[in-house]
Write a protein that holds these residues in place. Sequence first.
Motif, mmCIF file in Angstrom:
data_model
loop_
_atom_site.group_PDB
_atom_site.id
_atom_site.type_symbol
_atom_site.label_atom_id
_atom_site.label_comp_id
_atom_site.label_asym_id
_atom_site.label_seq_id
_atom_site.Cartn_x
_atom_site.Cartn_y
_atom_site.Cartn_z
ATOM 1 N N ALA A 1 1.174 -1.488 0.081
ATOM 2 C CA ALA A 1 0.267 -0.161 0.098
ATOM 3 C C ALA A 1 1.011 1.533 -0.214
ATOM 4 C CB ALA A 1 -0.710 0.314 0.855
ATOM 5 N N ALA A 2 2.022 0.998 0.922
ATOM 6 C CA ALA A 2 2.943 2.238 1.074
ATOM 7 C C ALA A 2 3.562 2.419 -0.225
ATOM 8 C CB ALA A 2 3.601 2.135 2.337
ATOM 9 N N THR A 3 4.003 1.895 -1.764
ATOM 10 C CA THR A 3 4.527 2.528 -2.809
ATOM 11 C C THR A 3 4.033 1.530 -3.870
ATOM 12 O OG1 THR A 3 6.610 1.496 -3.922
ATOM 13 C CG2 THR A 3 5.718 0.521 -2.499
ATOM 14 N N SER A 4 4.197 1.800 -5.107
ATOM 15 C CA SER A 4 3.259 1.906 -6.009
ATOM 16 C C SER A 4 4.348 1.754 -7.838
ATOM 17 C CB SER A 4 2.449 3.498 -6.798
ATOM 18 O OG SER A 4 3.643 4.212 -6.990
ATOM 19 N N ASP A 5 5.567 1.603 -7.185
ATOM 20 C CA ASP A 5 7.078 1.639 -7.455
ATOM 21 C C ASP A 5 6.842 0.438 -8.021
ATOM 22 O OD1 ASP A 5 9.002 1.050 -8.539
ATOM 23 O OD2 ASP A 5 10.272 2.321 -7.914
ATOM 24 N N GLY A 6 6.735 -0.402 -9.073
ATOM 25 C CA GLY A 6 6.295 -2.168 -8.957
ATOM 26 C C GLY A 6 7.811 -2.220 -9.282
ATOM 27 N N PHE A 7 9.067 -2.207 -9.532
ATOM 28 C CA PHE A 7 10.434 -2.237 -9.534
ATOM 29 C C PHE A 7 11.094 -3.111 -7.859
ATOM 30 C CE2 PHE A 7 9.567 -0.708 -13.648
ATOM 31 C CZ PHE A 7 10.233 -1.641 -14.100
ATOM 32 N N GLU A 8 10.419 -1.749 -7.936
ATOM 33 C CA GLU A 8 10.990 -2.375 -5.624
ATOM 34 C C GLU A 8 9.972 -3.173 -5.305
ATOM 35 O OE1 GLU A 8 9.837 1.305 -1.668
ATOM 36 O OE2 GLU A 8 10.157 1.633 -3.601
ATOM 37 N N LEU A 9 8.538 -3.481 -5.741
ATOM 38 C CA LEU A 9 7.747 -4.205 -5.545
ATOM 39 C C LEU A 9 8.207 -5.840 -5.305
ATOM 40 C CD1 LEU A 9 4.436 -2.828 -4.920
ATOM 41 C CD2 LEU A 9 5.864 -3.445 -3.001
ATOM 42 N N ALA A 10 8.569 -5.276 -6.731
ATOM 43 C CA ALA A 10 9.522 -7.008 -7.287
ATOM 44 C C ALA A 10 10.848 -7.401 -5.955
ATOM 45 C CB ALA A 10 10.029 -6.837 -8.628
ATOM 46 N N GLU A 11 11.069 -6.713 -5.862
ATOM 47 C CA GLU A 11 12.465 -6.472 -4.690
ATOM 48 C C GLU A 11 11.576 -7.257 -3.755
ATOM 49 O OE1 GLU A 11 15.468 -6.560 -6.070
ATOM 50 O OE2 GLU A 11 15.178 -6.204 -8.019
ATOM 51 N N LEU A 12 11.349 -6.645 -3.078
ATOM 52 C CA LEU A 12 10.354 -7.076 -2.228
ATOM 53 C C LEU A 12 10.094 -8.509 -1.773
ATOM 54 C CD1 LEU A 12 9.229 -5.891 0.810
ATOM 55 C CD2 LEU A 12 7.042 -5.454 -0.582
ATOM 56 N N ASP A 13 9.136 -8.541 -3.499
ATOM 57 C CA ASP A 13 8.311 -10.082 -3.500
ATOM 58 C C ASP A 13 9.582 -11.246 -3.480
ATOM 59 O OD1 ASP A 13 5.945 -11.554 -4.232
ATOM 60 O OD2 ASP A 13 6.708 -11.512 -6.207
ATOM 61 N N LEU A 14 10.960 -10.651 -3.238
ATOM 62 C CA LEU A 14 11.508 -12.245 -4.069
ATOM 63 C C LEU A 14 12.033 -12.381 -2.171
ATOM 64 C CD1 LEU A 14 13.707 -13.435 -5.345
ATOM 65 C CD2 LEU A 14 15.433 -11.718 -5.998
#
Length: 703
Positions: free
Chosen positions: A622-635
Amino acid sequence: MLGWKDERPLSAVLPAKEAKAITKALGVHTCGQLLLEYFPRAYSRHGSGVLAEEAEEGDMVTFLGEVTDIRQFHSGAGKAITRLTISDGQTTFAASFFNAKYLTRVLHQGSRAMFAGKLNFYRGQPQLQHPDFLLLPAPGQKAAGTGSLNSLSAYGDPDELLRNLDYVPIYPATAKLASWRIMSAIQYILSTLPPITEPLGEVPAGMPSFDASIRGAHLPGPEGPEPHLERLKYNEALTLGLVMALRRLDTLKRSAPALPVHKDGYRAGLLAQLPYQLTDGQQQVLDEISEDLEADEPMSRLLQGEVGSGKTVVSLLAMLQAVDSDCQCALLAPTEVLAIQHARTLTKLLAQTGVAATVIPLTGSMPTAVRRQALLDIISGQADIVVGTHALIQDSVEFFDLGLVVVDEQHRFGVEQRDRLRAKGREGQTPHLLVMTATPIPRTIAMTVFGDLAVSTLRELPGGRRPIQSTLLPESRPAWITRAIARITEEVAAGRQAYIVCPRIEGAGGVIELAEKLSQGPFQDLLVEVIHGRLSGEEKDAVMRAFAAGEIDVLVATTVIEVGVDIPNATVMLIREAENFGVSQLHQLRGRIGRGGHESLCLFHTLAEPGSPAYQRIGEVAATSDGFELAELDLIHRQEGDVLGTRQSGSLRTLRLLNLAQDRAIIERASVDAEGFVDRHPLLAQRLVLEIDRGDREFLDKS
């Protein structure tokens, strides 16, 4: 591991009783399996504490600790009880022994030993009931212990075995096999192992030899385990790197139709008549793709871009470049909903710009007569662009002259499926390949599993897009949930539309139950419809047509609307039980709104308790809309198995030590080295790859 095997049966090296126990407990049969599949989970240097693993009630734990207190007393039933208090440096454990008066002769306050037993809790205090222990002898002391201590005697003097270790390895244990029993077996196997010839022919610069690393990872010397573990991680990364480098080499050996840019063709016509300008990012990516298509070597390119970054128009321009050279294009989509959506979007865009290229959909649920006509249009060359699902891969589909294959949401497909479609090109030529994803891929994943593809990236969003406001909606705040429902009603009253996404079709919180509940309650004056995977293709298409036409106010859906669905008038989404979805999946779902010029809102409902890992993960989305940042978080959250998209849990068997979230530097070096290795030693590279575990080879072929 990458050129080395030790296929000696355990029974040929270890005492028969020990070999049988290890095979039964761990499922391994050879010395190589034990050495390469069971590495220590921690190390203790000169008796320093090793924390017990984070364990739950009933788990087997093995840890190294210090006895801080020892007492003996009798229970009411007259049993003699010895109670130890043990600290592993962070947690204090209680251990109870019955009728074990000898303990006070062996263990004293300050004694350091490894303990192994089943964990339980009493009033919040971790307890071990009659654990096995192994005293680490100080100078002048004798080894002592219980349980499997006698197993050490099978390999020699236990005192010497334990006293000569700079680092004591702690192995994942089982109820039947203590850590030190695995340690002693591995130490004995290593003592009988001849020096290993360097599998790569030469030791990588700045690293220990493979022989030293196999030994040092299990029984480190004064230098510690780190350099040895790094070398073994490098070998794992190099394994994947060689596969990708060989794939790239294979692609370069093939020929493809050269597709030059025509100044007055369909591509130029679309560019001239587009109602908007391409972003700088779109133009750059288009230039990269166009240059690849003009060559007579097959393009193999991955286009990754944020949700809504404009990949579709870029792919259409690439396809028109192929059509201008009288070649056909195939666009492969993972679902019928997405395939029909793509066909409709492309047809509409071509009509708006006056481009006469033809688009034909092909899906498995088409009526027989419609499908037969589509197949005739494809084989005769009447169809310029064919948009379909897995139906495109079937043997019954023949192209007149296939020049470009576009795969959307590539993580839903494998190399094997892509290659089957590419095999439908003209004889002796391989069609160009463009694969796309709206799920940004972490750099380490891109270098390993997708390392055979050149990468183009779209980060910039087209003009007019507004940021999506995201809010967490905990079940523990019923007033917030009531307000969220009211917010949806307000959006509909303003002429907008809404999605509500559920994690299941039936049952509590499912699509069917929730749609009925809302229709009879707060949404009784709204037009509510459902869409899910059990509907037929025609039913799903009818629902999406009605939603796109504004005939439905609220669409209650499963994740069938996760990708590709483009309804600019939809401005609010409520995702129920968001803890059931992955990070990237939540980002994908959120990307279904905010596609017009209106303010948009995504509500992440969750049953997770505030402060829990699941609650924290949803909050980070919810705190970020940056998909590239979220991809690293997902990993980080899910590890590579899920992120790869090819299986739902676990990872490559090859990756015993390598962590794709943490070992980026090793992966980058191995990726570069693999390219050079294939150039210098192509035959050795092929032989090394053939020795990869069969299951891993199948996985990589389908990744």
